[in-house]
Design a protein around this motif. Structure first.
Motif, mmCIF file in Angstrom:
data_model
loop_
_atom_site.group_PDB
_atom_site.id
_atom_site.type_symbol
_atom_site.label_atom_id
_atom_site.label_comp_id
_atom_site.label_asym_id
_atom_site.label_seq_id
_atom_site.Cartn_x
_atom_site.Cartn_y
_atom_site.Cartn_z
ATOM 1 N N SER A 120 32.640 24.093 34.849
ATOM 2 C CA SER A 120 34.101 24.033 34.937
ATOM 3 C C SER A 120 34.651 22.799 34.242
ATOM 4 C CB SER A 120 34.539 24.044 36.405
ATOM 5 O OG SER A 120 34.132 25.229 37.050
ATOM 6 N N ASN B 86 49.161 24.111 42.057
ATOM 7 C CA ASN B 86 48.826 25.531 42.075
ATOM 8 C C ASN B 86 49.965 26.388 41.546
ATOM 9 O OD1 ASN B 86 46.102 26.336 43.488
ATOM 10 N ND2 ASN B 86 46.850 24.504 44.547
ATOM 11 N N PHE C 40 48.753 28.396 38.204
ATOM 12 C CA PHE C 40 48.709 29.859 38.211
ATOM 13 C C PHE C 40 49.968 30.466 37.593
ATOM 14 C CE2 PHE C 40 45.966 28.579 41.807
ATOM 15 C CZ PHE C 40 44.781 29.116 41.361
ATOM 16 N N ARG D 28 48.177 38.533 46.145
ATOM 17 C CA ARG D 28 47.416 38.429 44.906
ATOM 18 C C ARG D 28 47.382 39.761 44.163
ATOM 19 N NH1 ARG D 28 41.956 35.047 46.656
ATOM 20 N NH2 ARG D 28 42.876 32.936 46.649
ATOM 21 N N TYR E 161 39.912 37.236 36.142
ATOM 22 C CA TYR E 161 40.607 36.617 37.275
ATOM 23 C C TYR E 161 41.417 37.648 38.053
ATOM 24 C CZ TYR E 161 43.969 33.680 39.760
ATOM 25 O OH TYR E 161 44.752 33.100 40.730
ATOM 26 N N ASN E 162 42.111 38.537 37.344
ATOM 27 C CA ASN E 162 42.939 39.531 38.029
ATOM 28 C C ASN E 162 42.111 40.661 38.622
ATOM 29 O OD1 ASN E 162 46.044 38.981 37.507
ATOM 30 N ND2 ASN E 162 44.960 38.374 35.654
ATOM 31 N N ARG F 135 35.534 34.257 42.260
ATOM 32 C CA ARG F 135 36.912 34.098 41.786
ATOM 33 C C ARG F 135 37.084 32.810 40.986
ATOM 34 N NH1 ARG F 135 41.302 31.420 43.920
ATOM 35 N NH2 ARG F 135 43.327 32.167 43.231
ATOM 36 N N THR F 136 36.454 31.729 41.428
ATOM 37 C CA THR F 136 36.550 30.457 40.701
ATOM 38 C C THR F 136 35.943 30.566 39.311
ATOM 39 O OG1 THR F 136 36.412 29.251 42.794
ATOM 40 C CG2 THR F 136 36.006 28.002 40.785
ATOM 41 N N LEU G 82 38.168 32.455 36.990
ATOM 42 C CA LEU G 82 39.358 31.706 36.586
ATOM 43 C C LEU G 82 39.135 30.913 35.293
ATOM 44 C CD1 LEU G 82 42.257 30.895 37.422
ATOM 45 C CD2 LEU G 82 41.265 29.029 38.746
ATOM 46 N N SER H 48 40.585 32.166 31.862
ATOM 47 C CA SER H 48 42.040 32.040 31.735
ATOM 48 C C SER H 48 42.433 30.673 31.202
ATOM 49 C CB SER H 48 42.718 32.288 33.087
ATOM 50 O OG SER H 48 42.329 31.316 34.040
#
Length: 315
Positions: A8, A82, A86, A177, A234-235, A251-252, A255, A258
């Motif tokens: 990351s 956030n 996002f 979400r 991510y979606n 999920r992380t 992400l 993106s």
């Protein structure tokens, strides 16, 4: 530090190093072109650059959270970060859709589109996109505070932000979400795919030069690929999370692509277009002319100084 935290940090660091200068350059080129002639797609691209730049400027907070496992984020920074992090992801997706729609209308309905091809309409669309994404962010805040004022969706454990939710929090968060994904990703994805498929169909049957056809097809395919590869994982995690009613562990990881969109937009999308190529050439010529002008002034000033020294020596 776990392997995913290291990956990351590498991805976010590369996004800052590549995305910041490329988006600034793209924004400057668009600004120069807008001073000459402001077009609808130019307005959308400027907003797309601004969205990516805001995303990049707040990435150091994400890197700080990933790098310091025991770091506690201040209360006001967590929801603010956030919302911006996002929110800009979805605004970028929406502006990519707006660009595709503008190109589709210009290619398929050129005469009818001329009547509505006004900067004021594009500005209204841009305001609508920012408002739509902002509304969803405010809605999330409203749902959070109305559900339980003693707990926060954005504050998980003591060393992270927006993680480790309770069952009650997930019962509220998972449907939100899913709604975000449907309205701000899957629907724009369908529109973008339809628009670029229509553009390619029209271009293939047109009388344009083969080189221009290939360039336009490359732009369409690259844009759609970036859209799917960057925003899709991510979606999709939102859909899977809704089906199973949980915060999926990957999920992380989903992400991360993106974040790559912030530097892939200018590197793949902008720089493939002839408009951006022309803009880069204009910027290079402008910088070269300024350099030549400054150099000439220095030479003239140096020559005058030598002449004055010679006159004083003769005197």
């Amino acid at each position: 530090m776990a392997i995913w935290e290291i990956i990351s940090l590498v991805v976010y660091g590369a996004t800052i190093l590549l995305g910041l200068p490329s988006n600034i350059l793209a924004l400057y080129i668009f600004y120069c072109r807008a001073r000459i002639r402001l077009t609808p797609n130019l307005i959308y691209m400027i907003n797309l650059c601004l969205s990516d730049l805001v995303f990049i400027l707040f990435l150091p907070l994400k890197m700080l959270e990933k790098g310091k496992m025991d770091w506690t984020m201040p209360g006001f920074l967590c929801p603010l970060y956030n919302l911006i992090h996002f929110g800009t992801i979805y605004t970028s997706a929406c502006f990519l859709t707006a660009v595709s729609a503008g190109r589709f209308l210009g290619a398929v309905y050129p005469l009818h589109y001329q009547a509505y091809k006004k900067p004021c309409y594009s500005c209204l669309v841009s305001v609508g996109i920012w408002s739509l994404v902002g509304f969803h962010g405010v809605l999330l805040f409203a749902l959070e505070t109305s559900r339980d004022t003693s707990s926060s969706l954005f504050a998980g454990n003591s060393s992270s932000c927006y993680h480790n939710f309770s069952e009650d929090q997930l019962a509220l968060l998972v449907p939100v979400r899913l709604e975000l994904s449907v309205v701000l990703f899957f629907l724009p994805l369908l529109i973008t795919a339809f628009c670029y498929a229509g553009c390619i169909r029209v271009l293939v049957g047109s009388h344009l030069h083969l080189r221009k056809k290939r360039r336009a097809v490359r732009v369409a395919v690259a844009t759609l690929s970036v859209f799917v590869l960057c925003f899709g994982p991510y979606n999709i995690s939102h859909v899977v999370g809704f089906i199973y009613g949980e915060d999926v562990w990957w999920r992380t990881v989903a992400l991360l692509p993106s974040a790559c969109n912030a530097f892939l937009d200018p590197l793949i999308f902008y720089f493939l277009s002839s408009a951006m190529d022309d803009g880069i050439v204009q910027v290079w010529r402008s910088l070269r002319e300024k350099y030549s002008s400054i150099r000439m002034k220095i030479v003239l000033a140096h020559g005058k100084a030598k002449a004055q020294q010679g006159d004083s020596g003769i005197a």
